[in-house]
Enzyme design. Sequence first.
Site, mmCIF file in Angstrom:
data_model
loop_
_atom_site.group_PDB
_atom_site.id
_atom_site.type_symbol
_atom_site.label_atom_id
_atom_site.label_comp_id
_atom_site.label_asym_id
_atom_site.label_seq_id
_atom_site.Cartn_x
_atom_site.Cartn_y
_atom_site.Cartn_z
ATOM 1 N N ASP A 70 -0.726 -7.617 1.648
ATOM 2 C CA ASP A 70 -0.093 -6.291 1.633
ATOM 3 C C ASP A 70 1.418 -6.429 1.779
ATOM 4 O O ASP A 70 1.976 -6.230 2.856
ATOM 5 C CB ASP A 70 -0.677 -5.443 2.774
ATOM 6 C CG ASP A 70 -0.265 -3.969 2.667
ATOM 7 O OD1 ASP A 70 -0.389 -3.249 3.672
ATOM 8 O OD2 ASP A 70 0.182 -3.572 1.573
ATOM 9 N N HIS A 114 0.826 -1.231 0.000
ATOM 10 C CA HIS A 114 0.000 0.000 0.000
ATOM 11 C C HIS A 114 0.848 1.264 0.000
ATOM 12 O O HIS A 114 0.372 2.354 -0.309
ATOM 13 C CB HIS A 114 -1.018 -0.015 1.144
ATOM 14 C CG HIS A 114 -0.501 0.365 2.493
ATOM 15 N ND1 HIS A 114 -0.387 -0.543 3.529
ATOM 16 C CD2 HIS A 114 -0.099 1.553 3.000
ATOM 17 C CE1 HIS A 114 0.069 0.078 4.604
ATOM 18 N NE2 HIS A 114 0.258 1.352 4.309
ATOM 19 N N SER A 118 4.217 2.158 8.319
ATOM 20 C CA SER A 118 3.901 1.086 7.356
ATOM 21 C C SER A 118 5.144 0.573 6.648
ATOM 22 O O SER A 118 6.012 1.360 6.245
ATOM 23 C CB SER A 118 2.924 1.619 6.305
ATOM 24 O OG SER A 118 1.645 1.722 6.851
#
Lengths: 239, 377
Positions: free
Chosen positions: A91, A42, A182
């Site tokens: 992901d 992402h 992230s």
Amino acid sequence: ILGGRTSRPGRWPWQCSLQSDPSGHICGCVLIGKKWVLTVAHCFEGRENAAVWKVVFGINNLDHPSDFMQTRLVKTIILHPRYNRAVVDYDISIVELNENIEETSYVRPVCLPSKGQLVEPDTYCYITGWGHMGNKMPFKLQEGEVRIISLEHCRTYFDTITSRMLCAGYESGTVDSCMGDSGGPLVCEQSKGQWTLYGLTSWGSVCFSKVLGPGVYSNVSHFVDWIERQIYIHSFLIN
Amino acid sequence: CVLPACPGPCANDPNCEIPQNKTNCSQCEPITLELCMNLPYNYTHFPNYLGHRTQKEASISWESSLFPALVQTNCYKYLMYFACTILVPKCELETNQRIPPCRSLCEHSKERCESVLGIVGLQWPEDTECSQFPDEKSDNQTCLMPDQYVEECSPSHFKCLSGRCILASRRCDGEADCEDDSDEANCDCTERGLWQCPGNKMCIKHSMICDGFPDCIDELEEKNCSSCTQDELECANHECVSGDRWCDGRVDCTDSSDEWNCVTASNNISSLMSLVIHRAASDYQVCADEWEEDLSQWVCRQMGLGGPSMTVVTPINSQHSEPNDLLHLKPKWRMHNGSAFHELLLPGHSCESKSKISLLCTKEDCGRRPAARMSKR
């Protein structure tokens, strides 16, 4: 990282910063080989072009380049073909650097789990990153100790948990990852002094609010086969 | 447009390559944001009212996940409609004008829903100050108000019988989210256009059947996915490739799986074993003629084991192995640097040394960090 503390330089030599101009630091990432880095898919939404990215290793303070810093450009971005934006599943992505890093005390790869090697619930592991601390963005790398939570228990917080995910943190959400973390590592110490990568920071509830719950990480053990195959294909077959 | 010929405002016009459109191009673009694909208008204009410059930016924005979650709370009937009028503002095709929502639509949305956000410590998105929008009662500027045909839920929602919108991921998740439990009704796979795994009740999309990724228990959805002939082998994505092209160093399956796992060597000291090449569905050993340590490193690196290696040359046990069970290094193998190791080998040569290669590969060191620096206090 919420509820963590500033890391000592060199404590997490596999941590890297995925950067893109003009924003600078966008996501965390993890060194797994001389020219291979893992992060989450992402992070590349809206920025799929490898040319706009660079990867910085061996830093602790984003604002103060260190003598041990190494910067590489990105040669290839390999997103998992099943990455699903809607429920943030699969992901994960592999980044091939334009050239090998030089291994030093401050830039070193982390171990990948062996096939089928899973981390047990209630194991204590570490998350690191330059993401939001709940009230500000840090310059210095933050670290936090979190506890692995079983998928069953995690499903009491989130209903879109799949076997490709790993949950860690605390019911009270006191120590958690947040925006900007992230792609960064969730690592656990195995045999004395050797650290293995089990998770990549992926998603969770809103981390600068009262909403509680653990953080959700991409479950690296699930993707070891895929990772090794992609590295083999891009090293030996695509030329 | 990627062409430099389309300056500034025309950059987003899909027809900007047509010469006369370089300047007076349409500034309206079709709506592609899935969240807002059921609006009573189909064209939008960027930047939007949240400062996003493109639909891509709007699709990964914080607001595009905040509003659908907020809609579930049923705080205001037309909240999703309001959210779309600021995420993908209407574009009037005739005038290329961006049409804003009316101020009252904004004010009703904010009055009813801002407090709900407060409960979880969130603020109403900054850029949506309602005073910026025209007052439909006094201003004579066109603005948008919902009519009775407006959909309250977005395509990313499931609409309960009671009218509430819940995120589609909560449909048939085993937990009732609608007051009337309607999200947990009619949940068997076929009624939802899905395929049911044999064995357990798991539903998967039809596109996941025979796609090379395991989903059902025992990968049952990946069985009987191809009809390869006798002399063909099945790729991981179920294509068929003739056996003699298997592990020949060239990719034939579109997923390159004909070149996976072509080399086997031992990776723990207790079981030193011969180096084995799996070619065209047969197993071969490697003749030791002209072997060099670089080759051992090459093989180990190819197997993802870049640590120290150990090479042992062992005599061929003539009872057990036929001469053509051996592969031989190509002359000038060094010229093939960077390719797969098994591409360097040829069948059918005599093995002068009457010996074969056994190989032990180890993992590169990893996961260690420098000892804490001792600093006298």
